[in-house]
Design an enzyme around this catalytic site. Structure first.
Site, PDB file in Angstrom:
ATOM      1  N   TYR A   1       0.841  -1.206   0.000  1.00 61.50           N
ATOM      2  CA  TYR A   1       0.000   0.000   0.000  1.00 61.50           C
ATOM      3  C   TYR A   1       0.877   1.257   0.000  1.00 61.50           C
ATOM      4  CZ  TYR A   1      -3.688   3.326   1.098  1.00 61.50           C
ATOM      5  OH  TYR A   1      -4.552   4.393   1.055  1.00 61.50           O
TER       6      TYR A   1
ATOM      7  N   ASP B   1     -17.579   4.811  -7.603  1.00 65.67           N
ATOM      8  CA  ASP B   1     -16.479   5.170  -6.718  1.00 65.67           C
ATOM      9  C   ASP B   1     -16.391   6.686  -6.628  1.00 65.67           C
ATOM     10  OD1 ASP B   1     -14.173   5.501  -5.269  1.00 65.67           O
ATOM     11  OD2 ASP B   1     -12.961   4.126  -6.458  1.00 65.67           O
TER      12      ASP B   1
ATOM     13  N   SER C   1      -6.285   1.675  -4.554  1.00 67.59           N
ATOM     14  CA  SER C   1      -6.377   3.074  -4.143  1.00 67.59           C
ATOM     15  C   SER C   1      -4.984   3.714  -4.227  1.00 67.59           C
ATOM     16  CB  SER C   1      -6.972   3.169  -2.736  1.00 67.59           C
ATOM     17  OG  SER C   1      -7.375   4.481  -2.450  1.00 67.59           O
TER      18      SER C   1
ATOM     19  N   HIS D   1     -15.626   2.287  -3.922  1.00 69.09           N
ATOM     20  CA  HIS D   1     -14.196   2.163  -3.668  1.00 69.09           C
ATOM     21  C   HIS D   1     -13.841   0.813  -3.051  1.00 69.09           C
ATOM     22  CE1 HIS D   1     -10.318   4.058  -3.684  1.00 69.09           C
ATOM     23  NE2 HIS D   1     -10.131   3.840  -2.401  1.00 69.09           N
TER      24      HIS D   1
END
Length: 692
Positions: free
Chosen positions: A463, A626, A543, A661
């Protein structure tokens, strides 16, 4: 290994003559038109339909896709539970019987049999209307809950009577990024909401002018009392919590995603009193924990990048801060004050350790955890006699434990029993050097006895942003990847919170390249150690992690066989123009500032697709609803990939409908999406899927 070739014909994507000037640099944006809301713009909707037709036609040709889906469905079909909340004599928790699209909220009166309180599975035909969060009143008689439609961040607050199960007529719309905090007497609750957006702008326009309101149960929302706002600062947001003693409303003021807050106290016993600002300047994290023994307890990172616990007296708030738990060698990732004790959750090299302290900071020993992994929970009120926590790891599904605070006795409250044997899998942690020599932790998991002599198909995930710590967690989808013979690797790269504020700062703003270097170094380590090879290595991220995948593919297309960038931030020059994007300048920087622009432009995935390079196979995933990272990011990036001369492997985009999302996505959509993703990367890493 010879990579499968693609004979795809991509849909025609028109271009527009759009150029923007940034500090003397002319930046073309030929796919600007794809930023329009797919629900409002027919041309974009037609493009989405054409792309999906191409993508799904290709996916149908992949071997083993049906078998992967069938096995995923089998693995998913087990009873699951989420952490309970106890209020009064009632315990509330969510349960899924296996393949339900949405978790069902149950309530248990003392030791009576549990009963269903809210079942969102009947709220819509496609299962895409979800129960987001729920908040019982202090006595457990009423529950305020938030309804999420189609994965959007917009929420609607409703109230259900916990005794009868009747849903009250109260209905509050245009709530986003808000909790619910009940008044001590149960007459109503505090929450935050935005003004109603202009017609057609709900999923695109910037989120501004949030304010705190009090809703009295039974009233129409237009009668809700405005409690706190800053109209002179429309970019400020607010989180409101009623103190544990019910006498104070603690308003945490935020501007973005970085944990730097101002804190305002509102006297709930004397509404004429002026709000008292006890933390100013947006310089540090001051997060309210609880009020007990005449003190307000806060977590802070001021002069403590790994975190500490402080307190200020209720009778003289903000005048002086008392240090309760000083900074330690490990990150203090969570604090709760329950049953007259402090439960401090530490991360020790990304693994959980929980210690107990008296309210003055005196040590009271550790909570025994069932293994190496991730613990969560320990919620409750300062006068509760028990608390609940969960524990999980890569090969261990979450189990919920009940903890008697006085005796320390633990018992299993609810246990998930997934259809596999944890002993069949190996999990280990390694530390590898990044480009600048920094040691980065990484977990590696696979089936025991897996033949690594020629390297195995490997999925690398990370991430790397917003101080988010990615800890060992159970995942049915990752389990299936490993069951099929793949390796799963999780790199805890900089930008996250695994080692505190300094780790986060080392991966944001002008240091963002460290994040990409750390991820690239993870791939190089896996190859150097013989775990995988370049033509067997796939990468995944969502993301901010989607940005990560897009950026590293541009920088090192030779290193990977396949990439799965999900709901990514792909246009780093316009991310702050939509919905919540303006909050992210804390991590990314502001494109309107020259130094930030030059940094962002250098790694922006959309702007750095490199003609003449042989790119890995890529399947971008996003969703039409989203409104966190608007799908235009992925649309433009996919169009840029498909128009570039980057080799013969497929560069596709999969666009989900009635999904956002990620939160609230129904189980059947999750299974479909992962079956497609696993079949895609299996085909391009040489993994033999079942039933081929």
């Amino acid at each position: 290994m010879k990579q499968p070739k693609s004979e795809l014909t991509y849909p025609e994507t028109r271009t527009v003559d759009q150029t923007d000037e940034f500090f003397g640099v002319s930046v073309a944006d030929p796919y600007r038109w794809l930023e329009a809301d797919v629900r409002e713009d027919k041309a974009v909707a037609d493009w989405v339909a054409a792309e999906n037709e191409t993508t799904f036609a290709y996916l149908k040709t992949l071997p083993g896709r049906g078998a992967i889906k069938a096995r995923l469905k089998t693995l998913w079909d087990y009873e699951k539970f989420l952490l309970p909340v106890k209020k009064g004599e009632r315990i509330f928790y969510r349960r899924n019987d296996g393949l339900q699209n949405q978790y069902v909220l149950h309530v248990q009166d003392s030791d009576a049999r549990p009963r269903i309180l809210l079942d969102p599975n009947g709220w819509s035909e496609d299962g895409a209307t979800a129960l987001s969060t729920y908040h019982p009143s202090l006595d457990g008689s009423l529950v305020a809950y938030q309804v999420q439609e189609g994965g959007s961040d917009w929420m609607t607050i409703r109230i259900v009577d916990a005794s009868s199960g009747n849903v009250l007529e109260d209905k509050i719309d245009w709530v986003k990024f808000s909790g619910v905090s009940w008044a001590k007497d149960g007459s109503g609750f505090y929450y935050s909401r935005y003004p109603e957006p202009e017609e057609g702008e709900a999923f695109q326009s910037l989120n501004l002018d949030q304010a705190v309101y009090f809703h009295k149960t039974g009233d129409a929302p237009e009668h809700d009392r405005l409690i706190y706002a800053r109209p002179e600062h429309p970019e400020h947001g607010f989180s409101a919590s009623v103190s544990s003693d019910g006498k104070t409303l603690v308003v945490t003021v935020w501007k973005g995603t970085d944990s730097r807050y101002e804190v305002v106290l509102i006297d709930l016993q004397h509404f004429a009193a002026e709000p008292l600002e006890i933390v100013s300047g947006f310089k540090h994290d001051y997060s309210y924990i609880a009020t007990a023994a005449g003190r307000h307890f806060f977590f802070t990172d001021e002069n403590a990048p790994k975190g500490k616990l402080v307190a200020t007296r209720v009778t003289d708030p903000g005048a002086a801060w008392e240090e309760i738990l000083p900074e330690s060698a490990h990150v203090l990732s969570g604090v709760n004050v329950v049953g007259g004790r402090v439960f401090a959750h530490y991360m020790e090299d990304v693994k959980s350790a929980v210690r107990m302290f008296a309210l003055d900071g005196s040590p009271l020993g550790a909570v025994t955890l069932p293994g190496v992994g991730s613990a969560g929970g320990f919620g409750g009120e300062p006068d509760d006699t028990e608390t609940f926590f969960s524990f999980e790891s890569f090969n261990q599904p979450p189990t919920t434990y009940r903890l008697d605070i006085a005796t320390g006795e633990q018992s299993i409250f609810r246990e998930a029993k997934a259809p596999f044997d944890p002993q069949d899998f190996d999990v280990r942690q390694v530390f590898y050097p990044s480009k600048d020599g920094t040691k980065i932790p990484m977990f590696i998991a696979h089936k025991k006895g897996l033949d690594l002599s020629q390297g195995a198909p490997t999925l690398l995930y990370a991430y790397g942003g917003f101080s988010v710590s990615v800890t060992p967690a159970f995942s049915v989808t990752r389990l299936q990847w490993m069951e099929m013979g793949g390796v799963f690797a999780l790199a805890n790269i900089r930008g996250g919170g695994e080692y505190g504020k300094e780790w986060h700062d080392a991966g944001r703003l002008l240091h963002k390249q460290n994040v990409f270097d750390d991820f690239i170094a993870a791939g190089e380590y896996l190859i150097a150690e013989g775990i995988t090879t370049k033509d067997k290595l796939a990468i995944q991220g969502g993301s901010n992690g989607g940005l990560l995948v897009g950026a590293v593919i541009n920088q090192r297309p030779d290193l990977f066989a396949a990439g799965l960038p999900a709901v990514g931030v792909m246009d780093m020059l316009r991310f702050n123009q939509f919905t919540a994007g303006r909050f992210w300048v804390d991590d990314y920087g502001d494109p309107a500032k020259e130094a930030d622009f030059r940094n962002l432009y250098a790694y922006s995935p959309y702007h750095n697709v490199r003609d003449g390079e042989d790119y890995p196979a890529i399947m971008v995933t996003t969703a039409d609803t989203d409104d966190r990272v608007v799908p235009g990011h992925s649309f433009k990036y996919a169009a840029a990939l498909q128009s570039a001369d980057i080799g013969d492997r497929p560069h596709l985009i999969r666009i989900e409908t009635r999904a956002g999302h990620g939160a609230g996505k129904p189980t059947d959509k999750i299974i479909e999406e992962y079956a497609d993703m696993w079949a895609f990367i299996a085909a391009h890493t040489g993994l033999e899927p079942p039933g081929k």
